[in-house]
Design a protein around this motif. Structure first.
Motif, PDB file in Angstrom:
ATOM      1  N   LEU A 137       0.828  -1.205   0.000  1.00 26.88           N
ATOM      2  CA  LEU A 137       0.000   0.000   0.000  1.00 26.88           C
ATOM      3  C   LEU A 137       0.862   1.255   0.000  1.00 26.88           C
ATOM      4  O   LEU A 137       0.635   2.173  -0.786  1.00 26.88           O
ATOM      5  N   PHE A 138       1.854   1.301   0.880  1.00 27.18           N
ATOM      6  CA  PHE A 138       2.708   2.477   0.964  1.00 27.18           C
ATOM      7  C   PHE A 138       3.475   2.696  -0.341  1.00 27.18           C
ATOM      8  O   PHE A 138       3.498   3.800  -0.889  1.00 27.18           O
ATOM      9  N   ASN A 139       4.116   1.642  -0.861  1.00 24.08           N
ATOM     10  CA  ASN A 139       4.939   1.795  -2.062  1.00 24.08           C
ATOM     11  C   ASN A 139       4.116   2.195  -3.279  1.00 24.08           C
ATOM     12  O   ASN A 139       4.504   3.091  -4.037  1.00 24.08           O
ATOM     13  N   MET A 140       2.979   1.550  -3.488  1.00 18.35           N
ATOM     14  CA  MET A 140       2.188   1.862  -4.666  1.00 18.35           C
ATOM     15  C   MET A 140       1.456   3.202  -4.527  1.00 18.35           C
ATOM     16  O   MET A 140       1.244   3.908  -5.511  1.00 18.35           O
ATOM     17  N   TYR A 141       1.091   3.571  -3.312  1.00 13.16           N
ATOM     18  CA  TYR A 141       0.476   4.883  -3.110  1.00 13.16           C
ATOM     19  C   TYR A 141       1.491   5.996  -3.379  1.00 13.16           C
ATOM     20  O   TYR A 141       1.164   7.012  -4.008  1.00 13.16           O
ATOM     21  N   ALA A 142       2.723   5.791  -2.951  1.00 14.53           N
ATOM     22  CA  ALA A 142       3.768   6.775  -3.229  1.00 14.53           C
ATOM     23  C   ALA A 142       4.022   6.873  -4.725  1.00 14.53           C
ATOM     24  O   ALA A 142       4.188   7.973  -5.273  1.00 14.53           O
ATOM     25  N   LEU A 143       4.050   5.729  -5.409  1.00 13.40           N
ATOM     26  CA  LEU A 143       4.244   5.742  -6.856  1.00 13.40           C
ATOM     27  C   LEU A 143       3.066   6.420  -7.550  1.00 13.40           C
ATOM     28  O   LEU A 143       3.245   7.159  -8.530  1.00 13.40           O
ATOM     29  N   TYR A 144       1.854   6.190  -7.044  1.00 10.13           N
ATOM     30  CA  TYR A 144       0.657   6.825  -7.610  1.00 10.13           C
ATOM     31  C   TYR A 144       0.717   8.349  -7.468  1.00 10.13           C
ATOM     32  O   TYR A 144       0.345   9.087  -8.381  1.00 10.13           O
ATOM     33  N   LEU A 145       1.208   8.832  -6.325  1.00 13.15           N
ATOM     34  CA  LEU A 145       1.260  10.273  -6.081  1.00 13.15           C
ATOM     35  C   LEU A 145       2.321  10.975  -6.915  1.00 13.15           C
ATOM     36  O   LEU A 145       2.089  12.055  -7.452  1.00 13.15           O
ATOM     37  N   PHE A 146       3.509  10.368  -7.002  1.00 18.29           N
ATOM     38  CA  PHE A 146       4.647  11.080  -7.568  1.00 18.29           C
ATOM     39  C   PHE A 146       5.113  10.551  -8.917  1.00 18.29           C
ATOM     40  O   PHE A 146       5.774  11.279  -9.661  1.00 18.29           O
ATOM     41  N   GLY A 147       4.792   9.302  -9.242  1.00 16.49           N
ATOM     42  CA  GLY A 147       5.293   8.724 -10.479  1.00 16.49           C
ATOM     43  C   GLY A 147       4.783   9.363 -11.754  1.00 16.49           C
ATOM     44  O   GLY A 147       5.578   9.784 -12.595  1.00 16.49           O
ATOM     45  N   PRO A 148       3.456   9.465 -11.943  1.00 19.37           N
ATOM     46  CA  PRO A 148       2.944  10.005 -13.205  1.00 19.37           C
ATOM     47  C   PRO A 148       3.432  11.422 -13.515  1.00 19.37           C
ATOM     48  O   PRO A 148       3.799  11.727 -14.647  1.00 19.37           O
TER      49      PRO A 148
END
Length: 229
Positions: A137-148
């Motif tokens: 949850l933490f890793n994918m939420y961080a990627l969702y926030l900042f990756g795109p």
């Protein structure tokens, strides 16, 4: 070009006359839609003004994003990483046999890396602990926030290279500094590489509302990660 439609009192994007918008270019004042908006050091700029900045790069939003748009439309790498990680995680939770096979062949087991199975520093990035939902949850939420957002700024290929290189660097440190009998899974190395890139971007734009918001969200996620075991 017309600035408003007879059916709407709001201005319309100067490049897409069928799209009402409240956004305006901070330099020339022309109305722009979300797809045409390009983040600048101060405010958002239209593609014409952004193209005139010496270090800037003009990006055709319609070609990159497409007619339908969407949060991940111009970020296929971010979308793909999240999708693959989540699907693998769900399959592991649903099948004991699949979980054992994937873990045994994909986790970063340091003694196997030492035997030449170097790919494990990459494959482990797509696996997460099945004992704690907070891990993925933490890793994918961080990627969702900042990756795109970062992928749209630098391009998909440089973003993918940065993400994989950061994850591999994390795996290399784990191998060099950890016990030879240790095993690791997770995208934490890649996520912290993403954090590092965004710290640089948000620090440079810390005097803008968008930069402050990004910096605050980043600080919150770093604090959460520090509290996780």
């Amino acid at each position: 070009m017309p600035e408003s439609s007879p059916h709407d009192t709001h201005p319309v994007c100067y490049r897409h006359p069928d799209r009402p918008t409240r956004l305006r270019c901070s330099e020339c004042g022309k109305p722009i839609c979300v797809e045409c908006s390009i983040d600048g050091p101060v405010g958002q700029k239209c593609p014409d003004c952004a193209a005139h900045q010496g270090r800037g790069q003009y990006v055709d939003a319609r070609r990159r994003v497409g007619a339908t748009g969407g949060a991940f439309a111009a970020a296929p790498v971010s979308m793909g990483i999240i999708a693959v990680a989540v699907v693998i995680h769900l399959l592991r939770l649903g099948s004991t046999e699949f979980n054992a096979t994937v873990f045994e062949n994909g986790a970063q087991a340091n003694w196997l890396v030492a035997d030449g199975e170097w790919w494990r520093v990459f494959s482990a990035m797509f696996l997460h602990s099945t004992r704690s939902f907070m891990h993925i949850l933490f890793n994918m939420y961080a990627l969702y926030l900042f990756g795109p957002a970062l992928e749209r700024r630098v391009g998909s290929i440089p973003f993918a290279a940065m993400y994989l290189a950061s994850g591999a660097a994390g795996g290399a440190f784990f191998f060099l500094l950890g016990d030879i009998r240790s095993v690791a899974v997770g995208a934490s190395g890649a996520i912290f590489g993403l954090f590092g890139a965004w710290m640089f971007v948000s620090w440079k734009t810390r005097f803008t509302p968008a930069g402050r918001a990004q910096f605050q969200r980043l600080a919150v996620l770093l604090a959460i990660n520090a509290a996780l075991p």
